[in-house]
Write an enzyme that holds these catalytic residues in place. Sequence first.
Site, PDB file in Angstrom:
ATOM      1  N   LYS A  60      42.095  -1.260  -3.172  1.00 34.75           N
ATOM      2  CA  LYS A  60      43.317  -1.063  -3.934  1.00 34.75           C
ATOM      3  C   LYS A  60      42.959  -0.740  -5.370  1.00 34.75           C
ATOM      4  CE  LYS A  60      43.402  -3.832  -6.707  1.00 34.75           C
ATOM      5  NZ  LYS A  60      42.417  -4.182  -7.803  1.00 34.75           N
ATOM      6  N   TYR A  94      48.680  -6.688  -7.775  1.00 38.52           N
ATOM      7  CA  TYR A  94      48.750  -7.915  -6.961  1.00 38.52           C
ATOM      8  C   TYR A  94      50.154  -8.529  -7.046  1.00 38.52           C
ATOM      9  CZ  TYR A  94      43.675  -7.905  -6.460  1.00 38.52           C
ATOM     10  OH  TYR A  94      42.390  -7.568  -6.145  1.00 38.52           O
TER      11      TYR A  94
HETATM   12  P1  NDP Z   1      32.331  -1.401 -10.301  1.00 41.64           P
HETATM   13  O1  NDP Z   1      32.454  -0.504 -11.459  1.00 41.64           O
HETATM   14  O2  NDP Z   1      31.635  -2.686 -10.464  1.00 41.64           O
HETATM   15  O3  NDP Z   1      31.612  -0.645  -9.088  1.00 41.64           O
HETATM   16  C1  NDP Z   1      31.933   0.673  -8.727  1.00 41.64           C
HETATM   17  C2  NDP Z   1      30.683   1.332  -8.163  1.00 41.64           C
HETATM   18  O4  NDP Z   1      31.041   2.662  -7.777  1.00 41.64           O
HETATM   19  C3  NDP Z   1      29.552   1.513  -9.166  1.00 41.64           C
HETATM   20  O5  NDP Z   1      28.746   0.372  -9.270  1.00 41.64           O
HETATM   21  C4  NDP Z   1      28.796   2.670  -8.565  1.00 41.64           C
HETATM   22  O6  NDP Z   1      27.984   2.202  -7.513  1.00 41.64           O
HETATM   23  C5  NDP Z   1      29.906   3.501  -7.912  1.00 41.64           C
HETATM   24  N1  NDP Z   1      30.250   4.710  -8.677  1.00 41.64           N
HETATM   25  C6  NDP Z   1      30.135   5.978  -8.203  1.00 41.64           C
HETATM   26  N2  NDP Z   1      30.524   6.863  -9.124  1.00 41.64           N
HETATM   27  C7  NDP Z   1      30.894   6.157 -10.206  1.00 41.64           C
HETATM   28  C8  NDP Z   1      31.393   6.536 -11.477  1.00 41.64           C
HETATM   29  N3  NDP Z   1      31.604   7.826 -11.813  1.00 41.64           N
HETATM   30  N4  NDP Z   1      31.648   5.551 -12.376  1.00 41.64           N
HETATM   31  C9  NDP Z   1      31.461   4.256 -12.053  1.00 41.64           C
HETATM   32  N5  NDP Z   1      31.004   3.850 -10.855  1.00 41.64           N
HETATM   33  C10 NDP Z   1      30.725   4.792  -9.929  1.00 41.64           C
HETATM   34  O7  NDP Z   1      33.823  -1.637  -9.756  1.00 41.64           O
HETATM   35  P2  NDP Z   1      34.327  -2.802  -8.816  1.00 41.64           P
HETATM   36  O8  NDP Z   1      33.338  -3.073  -7.771  1.00 41.64           O
HETATM   37  O9  NDP Z   1      34.847  -3.908  -9.628  1.00 41.64           O
HETATM   38  O10 NDP Z   1      35.637  -2.078  -8.174  1.00 41.64           O
HETATM   39  C11 NDP Z   1      35.523  -1.084  -7.172  1.00 41.64           C
HETATM   40  C12 NDP Z   1      36.864  -0.933  -6.467  1.00 41.64           C
HETATM   41  O11 NDP Z   1      37.210  -2.171  -5.863  1.00 41.64           O
HETATM   42  C13 NDP Z   1      38.037  -0.561  -7.357  1.00 41.64           C
HETATM   43  O12 NDP Z   1      38.907   0.279  -6.654  1.00 41.64           O
HETATM   44  C14 NDP Z   1      38.729  -1.886  -7.623  1.00 41.64           C
HETATM   45  O13 NDP Z   1      40.104  -1.760  -7.888  1.00 41.64           O
HETATM   46  C15 NDP Z   1      38.509  -2.587  -6.310  1.00 41.64           C
HETATM   47  N6  NDP Z   1      38.475  -4.059  -6.473  1.00 41.64           N
HETATM   48  C16 NDP Z   1      39.192  -4.808  -5.611  1.00 41.64           C
HETATM   49  C17 NDP Z   1      39.161  -6.173  -5.673  1.00 41.64           C
HETATM   50  C18 NDP Z   1      39.862  -6.978  -4.661  1.00 41.64           C
HETATM   51  O14 NDP Z   1      39.940  -8.190  -4.834  1.00 41.64           O
HETATM   52  N7  NDP Z   1      40.352  -6.387  -3.583  1.00 41.64           N
HETATM   53  C19 NDP Z   1      38.432  -6.859  -6.738  1.00 41.64           C
HETATM   54  C20 NDP Z   1      37.629  -5.988  -7.568  1.00 41.64           C
HETATM   55  C21 NDP Z   1      37.681  -4.628  -7.427  1.00 41.64           C
HETATM   56  P3  NDP Z   1      26.518   2.820  -7.254  1.00 41.64           P
HETATM   57  O15 NDP Z   1      25.727   2.493  -8.476  1.00 41.64           O
HETATM   58  O16 NDP Z   1      26.062   2.107  -6.036  1.00 41.64           O
HETATM   59  O17 NDP Z   1      26.704   4.283  -7.047  1.00 41.64           O
END
Ligand code: NDP
Length: 391
Positions: free
Chosen positions: A136, A224
């Site tokens: 989400k 949420y």
């Molecule tokens: P992060 O920024 O921590 O992680 C996103 C990952 O996406 C990065 O670490 C990277 O992984 C990859 N990535 C690829 N392209 C890009 C880019 N251009 N910029 C940044 N990152 C990129 O985010 P979160 O893990 O916190 O969130 C990810 C998703 O999960 C979002 O949609 C968020 O809303 C959702 N979320 C949902 C939660 C829930 O409780 N359901 C809680 C937290 C987040 P790599 O280095 O491996 O390529």
Amino acid sequence: MSLSRRDLIELGLAGTSAALAGTAVKAQPRSKLPDSERIGVAVVGIGKLSQGQIIPALRTTAGVKLAALVSGHPDKARRVAAENGLAADAIYSYEDFDRIAHDPRIGIVYIVLPNFLHKEYTLRALKAGKHVLCEKPMATTVADAETMIAAAKAAKRHLMIAYRCQYEPKNLEAMRRIRSGRYGKPRLVVTDMLRDSDLNEPSDAWRLDMVKSGGGALADMGIYGINGARYLLGEEPVEVRAWERTDRTDPRFKTVPDMIAWQFRFPSGAMANGSTSFSVGGTMRWDVFCDKARLRGDPGAYYNGNHFEIFSSPDAGEVHIAEVDQFAREMDWMGDVVRGRVPMVSPGEEGLQDMRLIAAILRSVKDGGRPVAIDWHYTRAHDPAVAVTLA
Ligand code: NDP
């Protein structure tokens, strides 16, 4: 929708009756399927959520398992793969992602990327013939969400949005109690989903960019409350008014709004007040005021440690329900949807409804709190209160 006590018993909601009696409810452990029968999940993006919650949860899931990682950082991917017993050929980059079409180990692609990338990777995963579980908010625009739903339909694949709270025991118990009519009619829901943010933190930097996040705190945290008011009440709003308070001199809020407060009006006459912010926090809590009782989840939407309490009724006191890993439950649910064992509870359409409501809130904000009609005749296909079991 109101469920009778008999309905609850027939639905096998044993947890509900035990909890009503004030005893702790134990979640039934689900026995793991043999490895060969567990559906493989490719996790796309190894960021905070994947590393902190999703990949650990995949070690405990009963019907699905980690099968592949997709990442832009090969070193990190190799480390996480090794920690989880994945072979080197189960690591993909974004460039060679489409090769998953030829990888029979992968049945489901779980998209855990920044919001602006959800659409692209959903479409690519569907094209590769895989089912999609998407974080989400499902997208950054209503049009993108619609495109994703149409693509899943055309590909005849499932598209589920990862609304973990719809698979969380205390939220489910609250929904069931409200639907039972035990406390009279639900009249008012109050949701506050707020936290502070840090521009220097990479996982906040994209959330503080309007194009990449689709709405700052509203899209990240406020969702949420939007989703929560809808599933707690079991109905859809027909009108919204919203207001914003943003300090535009704060470098975090160059493009995204900060604090937003909104009010939903529901057809039953119920109201919902919601608030969200990226500069003050932090809490994720809800209250439901019914004729005869107040139900409170404070916190009500955390990963764990949620506290569910009832006020002013014969049931007054904390409701003790054993925790289950929401992420594991949600991923197992997706696996069972793919197997045809359970209904799809949080499909793309559920994500689209929130995307439309986010857009309507932003429209009302822009117009200084003008009421915006939001009745699109959306009805959820399956009420989580009825459909979702804990094991
Ligand atoms: P992060 O920024 O921590 O992680 C996103 C990952 O996406 C990065 O670490 C990277 O992984 C990859 N990535 C690829 N392209 C890009 C880019 N251009 N910029 C940044 N990152 C990129 O985010 P979160 O893990 O916190 O969130 C990810 C998703 O999960 C979002 O949609 C968020 O809303 C959702 N979320 C949902 C939660 C829930 O409780 N359901 C809680 C937290 C987040 P790599 O280095 O491996 O390529």
